[in-house]
Write an enzyme that holds these catalytic residues in place. Structure first.
Site, short mmCIF file in Angstrom:
data_model
loop_
_atom_site.label_atom_id
_atom_site.label_comp_id
_atom_site.label_asym_id
_atom_site.label_seq_id
_atom_site.Cartn_x
_atom_site.Cartn_y
_atom_site.Cartn_z
N HIS A 18 40.30 40.58 25.28
CA HIS A 18 40.71 39.17 25.35
C HIS A 18 39.57 38.34 25.91
CE1 HIS A 18 41.38 39.40 29.67
NE2 HIS A 18 42.14 40.46 29.49
N HIS A 21 37.17 39.57 28.75
CA HIS A 21 36.14 40.55 28.36
C HIS A 21 35.01 39.85 27.60
CE1 HIS A 21 40.05 42.93 28.04
NE2 HIS A 21 39.46 43.41 29.12
N CYS A 126 48.53 50.75 43.34
CA CYS A 126 48.68 49.94 42.12
C CYS A 126 48.02 50.69 40.98
CB CYS A 126 48.04 48.56 42.26
SG CYS A 126 48.00 47.67 40.69
N CYS A 129 45.20 48.66 39.22
CA CYS A 129 43.92 48.61 39.95
C CYS A 129 43.36 50.01 40.14
CB CYS A 129 44.08 48.02 41.34
SG CYS A 129 44.61 46.32 41.39
N CYS A 144 51.19 43.93 44.00
CA CYS A 144 49.74 43.93 44.04
C CYS A 144 49.23 42.50 43.95
CB CYS A 144 49.19 44.75 42.87
SG CYS A 144 47.48 44.41 42.52
N HIS A 147 47.47 41.93 40.42
CA HIS A 147 48.29 42.00 39.21
C HIS A 147 49.68 41.39 39.37
CE1 HIS A 147 45.24 45.13 38.49
NE2 HIS A 147 45.33 44.66 37.27
N LYS A 301 45.37 33.31 36.34
CA LYS A 301 44.35 34.10 35.68
C LYS A 301 44.88 34.56 34.32
CE LYS A 301 41.71 38.35 35.95
NZ LYS A 301 41.80 39.78 36.20
N LYS A 304 46.49 40.52 30.99
CA LYS A 304 47.57 41.16 30.26
C LYS A 304 48.88 41.03 31.03
CE LYS A 304 48.93 45.47 28.09
NZ LYS A 304 48.90 46.92 28.19
ZN LIG Z 1 46.72 45.79 40.91
#
Ligand SMILES: [Zn+2]
Length: 490
Positions: A18, A21, A126, A129, A144, A147, A301, A304
């Protein structure tokens, strides 16, 4: 000539590429191309991270082998990098034999330094991570922080790395090498994290099949960060004596730049853990780790787990790779967060590319072609205000590029473009042509217009002829770029 090594992070194959990247990779590509044009010997590495629990689980959910899932995603990356004109020299996959051999050598050296021990490991984990957190580091509801997803309690025997030993050496490294972690504000955050004290780090996982086995520790797999970060040297041939030329040229050298480009969320791994692993293994450190901000959508952010992804396919199909590359480099002030919006993209496209660049180039090229029968106007011009402005633009451009201030670099070129437009509007060559035909005055005006626009598009190669106005720009040099521009305007 000196050696310049630039890397992107290796991307997890549990998801398709996405905009996040793409951004890091385009930045690395811009840096690599700029350094190549500056005469450096450049090696540009990107690749994929294919091990770990996250990928094992994703494959399981789909009912395929992890390597099948990896192969599929990797082919998407290859296709995308080709579409975007990414000029990487190598693409490493952590499932390759060369990577495994290099990682085993890193582990052997750290073992030899006495920096591993086994202990019970418990904590909040997590999976995304691949990292343990303390209760304090979590968001309310045991989520987390990166995320915003639930973590799980884990308790197992792990091999630990004596990270605590490297607190002082790391602080000395930051002290002695200003700019080794950039931007400075983030470098300071990293430094105060280290100053607060470093806890030893678990570097293995029990009961994880999809990974590289920990040498001499049956049942343990090398922790994904120790494994993944090593890609920066395993790709160069580290631990593979028969193919270590690149390693010797680009890593194990005093004369050279080794720069890791990363998103700010993985800065700690690159600016704390990775240099500590290297110190322990007795290997050279990167010369700088540079963190950029996040692309945000609705203030969050783009990721995903946030479910607000910008997928590249539509944008590429509609606007072509140059427009997307331009937008990414122009819109984000490197280091800070930036908003991604479709309106923002279309605005930039219309105002900067179609209007400022496209119209100026099209106007001056068409008129010149028509008037001088497809040839460069014969008479150049060495006294007009655009020359001084061009010199300034080139100077500002290089200064900005040296600081990785890409958006400022583009701004300086667009200032020249605006002035060129103004110059043409004032001189009105389209009117003069009607009364004077191919007069020296018409030739000089169009020559200047062509030269200034050429400089905007190719600031390096163009600098030469404008700074020495007696040289005509060769038609060969600028023949190719109207094609690029017309692609942008489509
Ligand atoms: Zn995480």
């Amino acid at each position: 000539m000196s050696n310049f090594y630039v890397t992107t992070p290796i991307y997890y194959v549990n998801d398709l590429p996405h905009i996040g990247h793409i951004y890091t990779t385009v930045v690395a590509d811009v840096v690599a191309r700029y350094q190549r044009l500056s005469g450096q010997r450049v090696h540009f590495l990107t690749g994929t991270d294919e091990h770990g629990q996250k990928i094992e689980r994703a494959a399981e959910e789909e009912g395929v082998e992890p390597i099948e899932l990896a192969d599929r995603v990797v082919s998407r990356y290859h296709r995308l990098w080709e579409q975007l004109g990414i000029s990487h020299d190598d693409f490493i996959r952590t499932t390759e034999a060369r990577h495994r051999r290099g990682v085993e050598e890193v582990v052997r050296r750290i073992q030899e330094a006495g920096d591993f021990y086994t202990a019970r490991h418990e904590g909040w984990y997590c999976t995304s991570c691949e990292s343990f957190y303390t209760e304090k580091e979590l968001l309310p509801g045991k989520l987390c922080e990166v995320h915003e997803a639930p973590v799980e309690w884990k308790s197992e025997d792990n091999i630990f790395f004596r990270l605590s030993r490297y607190q002082q050496p790391l602080l000395e490294w930051y002290e002695k090498n200003p700019g080794c972690v950039r931007p400075v504000s983030r470098g300071n955050e990293v430094k105060s994290f280290v100053e607060r004290g470093l806890k030893d780090l678990s570097v293995s996982r029990a009961n994880l099949a999809w990974g590289i086995p920990f040498p001499e520790h049956p049942g343990q797999t090398i922790y994904v960060w120790l494994e993944a970060l090593s890609n920066y040297i395993t790709a160069l041939g580290f631990g593979q004596p028969e193919s270590a030329d690149l390693y010797n040229t680009f890593w194990d050298t005093d004369d050279g730049t080794r720069i890791h480009l990363v998103g700010k969320d993985i800065l700690r791994f690159h600016a704390v853990y990775w240099p500590a692993f290297l110190m322990s293994a007795g290997l050279p450190l990167p010369t700088s780790v540079v963190a950029h901000g996040w692309w945000l959508r609705d203030e969050r952010k783009i990721s995903k787990s946030a479910g607000n992804l910008v997928r590249p396919d539509d944008l590429l199909e509609q606007f072509g790779p140059d427009s997307l590359r331009y937008f990414l480099m122009r819109e984000m002030v490197f280091g800070q967060d930036a908003q991604f919006s479709d309106e923002g993209f279309v605005d930039r496209f219309n105002s900067d590319l179609a209007n400022d660049l496209g119209n100026t180039v099209s106007r001056v090229v068409t008129l010149s072609r028509r008037t001088f029968d497809g040839q460069t106007p014969p008479e150049s011009c060495d006294d007009n205000r655009l020359i001084a402005l061009a010199e300034e633009a080139v100077r500002d451009y290089h200064a900005a590029m040296a600081e990785l201030a890409f958006s400022r670099a583009l701004e300086s070129l667009w200032r020249l473009l605006a002035e060129t437009n103004q110059y043409l509007v004032e001189k009105e060559p389209w009117k003069l042509v009607k009364t004077e035909g191919t007069s020296p005055r018409v030739s000089r005006i169009l020559w200047t217009g062509l030269e200034a626009t050429r400089l905007t598009v190719l600031p390096r190669s163009l600098a030469r002829s404008l700074l020495k106005p007696s040289t005509n720009p060769s038609s060969e040099n600028w023949a190719s770029w109207p094609k690029t521009i017309s692609r942008m305007r489509k």
